[in-house]
Scaffold this active site. Sequence first.
Site, PDB file in Angstrom:
ATOM      1  N   CYS A 158      -5.670   6.226  -3.343  1.00 55.29           N
ATOM      2  CA  CYS A 158      -4.329   5.665  -3.587  1.00 55.29           C
ATOM      3  C   CYS A 158      -3.642   5.226  -2.298  1.00 55.29           C
ATOM      4  O   CYS A 158      -3.062   4.139  -2.232  1.00 55.29           O
ATOM      5  CB  CYS A 158      -3.469   6.662  -4.354  1.00 55.29           C
ATOM      6  SG  CYS A 158      -3.040   8.191  -3.475  1.00 55.29           S
ATOM      7  N   HIS A 210       0.409  11.243  -4.429  1.00 56.62           N
ATOM      8  CA  HIS A 210       0.034   9.941  -4.996  1.00 56.62           C
ATOM      9  C   HIS A 210       1.062   8.894  -4.578  1.00 56.62           C
ATOM     10  O   HIS A 210       2.235   9.196  -4.369  1.00 56.62           O
ATOM     11  CB  HIS A 210      -0.039  10.032  -6.518  1.00 56.62           C
ATOM     12  CG  HIS A 210      -0.699   8.850  -7.159  1.00 56.62           C
ATOM     13  ND1 HIS A 210      -2.038   8.567  -6.998  1.00 56.62           N
ATOM     14  CD2 HIS A 210      -0.199   7.857  -7.948  1.00 56.62           C
ATOM     15  CE1 HIS A 210      -2.341   7.464  -7.682  1.00 56.62           C
ATOM     16  NE2 HIS A 210      -1.241   7.021  -8.257  1.00 56.62           N
ATOM     17  N   HIS A 222      -1.695   0.842  -8.786  1.00 56.56           N
ATOM     18  CA  HIS A 222      -2.063   2.052  -8.031  1.00 56.56           C
ATOM     19  C   HIS A 222      -3.522   2.386  -8.300  1.00 56.56           C
ATOM     20  O   HIS A 222      -4.148   1.868  -9.235  1.00 56.56           O
ATOM     21  CB  HIS A 222      -1.159   3.223  -8.438  1.00 56.56           C
ATOM     22  CG  HIS A 222      -1.330   3.659  -9.865  1.00 56.56           C
ATOM     23  ND1 HIS A 222      -1.605   4.960 -10.223  1.00 56.56           N
ATOM     24  CD2 HIS A 222      -1.269   2.975 -11.038  1.00 56.56           C
ATOM     25  CE1 HIS A 222      -1.689   5.056 -11.535  1.00 56.56           C
ATOM     26  NE2 HIS A 222      -1.490   3.868 -12.055  1.00 56.56           N
TER      27      HIS A 222
END
Length: 256
Positions: A158, A210, A222
Site C-alpha cells: 500500500c 494502511h 489502494h
Amino acid sequence: MNYGICNLSIIPLRIEPNDISEMVSQVLFGEHFKVLEMRKKWSKIRLAFDNYEGWIDNKQFEEIDEETYFELKTSSSFLAAELIDFTTDEQQNFLTIPIGSSLPFYKNQQLVVNTKNFNYEGEVYNGKKPKDSLIEIAYKFLNTPYLWGGKTPFGIDCSGFTQMVYKLCGYKLLRDASQQATQGEVLSFIEESEPGDLAFFDNNEGNITHVGIIMNDNYIIHAHGKVRIDRIDHSGIFNVDTQRHTHKLRVIKKIV
C-alpha cells in the site's frame, strides 16, 4: 563511508542479512545509496531517496565513489515512465527495468550507471507534475498484485504504491504508511479532500497500517489484495466486492 548503486532491475531489501529474511522494500535500477555496513555476503544500506534502511546481497549492486553519490543526489531526477521497458549497455546487453527506475545522468536517451553507459529509448518523467497527474499515474498500477515490500507493477504494497505514484509526479514520500502519515497537512473531513490526497487507516491498537489515494466522488485507489478502487466514507474503506468495510479511517493528509 562507502556508496553504491543498483545495476539490476529489481532487488530485494531485507530486514536481516539472509535470503529468507522478510523483504521490507525493493531497490530499483539506478537507485543510489550509502553503505552503512559491509559484510562478506551482505551490505546494510540507506537509500538516498527516502533514507530507508535494509540489507542487500553484495552481488546485486556496484560500488560508486563519494563524488558520484553526491552528484547523483544533487542532479535532476529522471525516471523511467513505461510500465515495463528495457535499457541496453554498450555491448547491447539487454536489461529489463520497471516504471520508476532511476536514469542516472540521463541526456539524449543516454545514462550512466557507475562507469557503464546505457541507452534508454522509452518515455521519461522529470520534475513536478500537477496534482491531477497523481490519479492518472495511479491508474497505471491498477490490478497490480499485492506484495509486502513491493514497489513495481509486478507486486506492490500500500505504501509502496503511494510512494511510487508521488515519486513519478516529482514528490517525495517516506516508505511506510506510518511514516507517510507524518507528512503534509491534516484535513478534518473527506469533503475537504481533493483527488491525490492521502487517506490513512489504523488497526485496533491505533497503529497506522494502511494508506490509499483519494479520488473523485468518494472513491479511493489502494493496494489491498491488488491495486483496486473502492468507496471511502467517514468510517473507512467500503469494499465494493464484499460490501463491507475493510479499513478504519484515521486521518486524511494533503501532501501537494
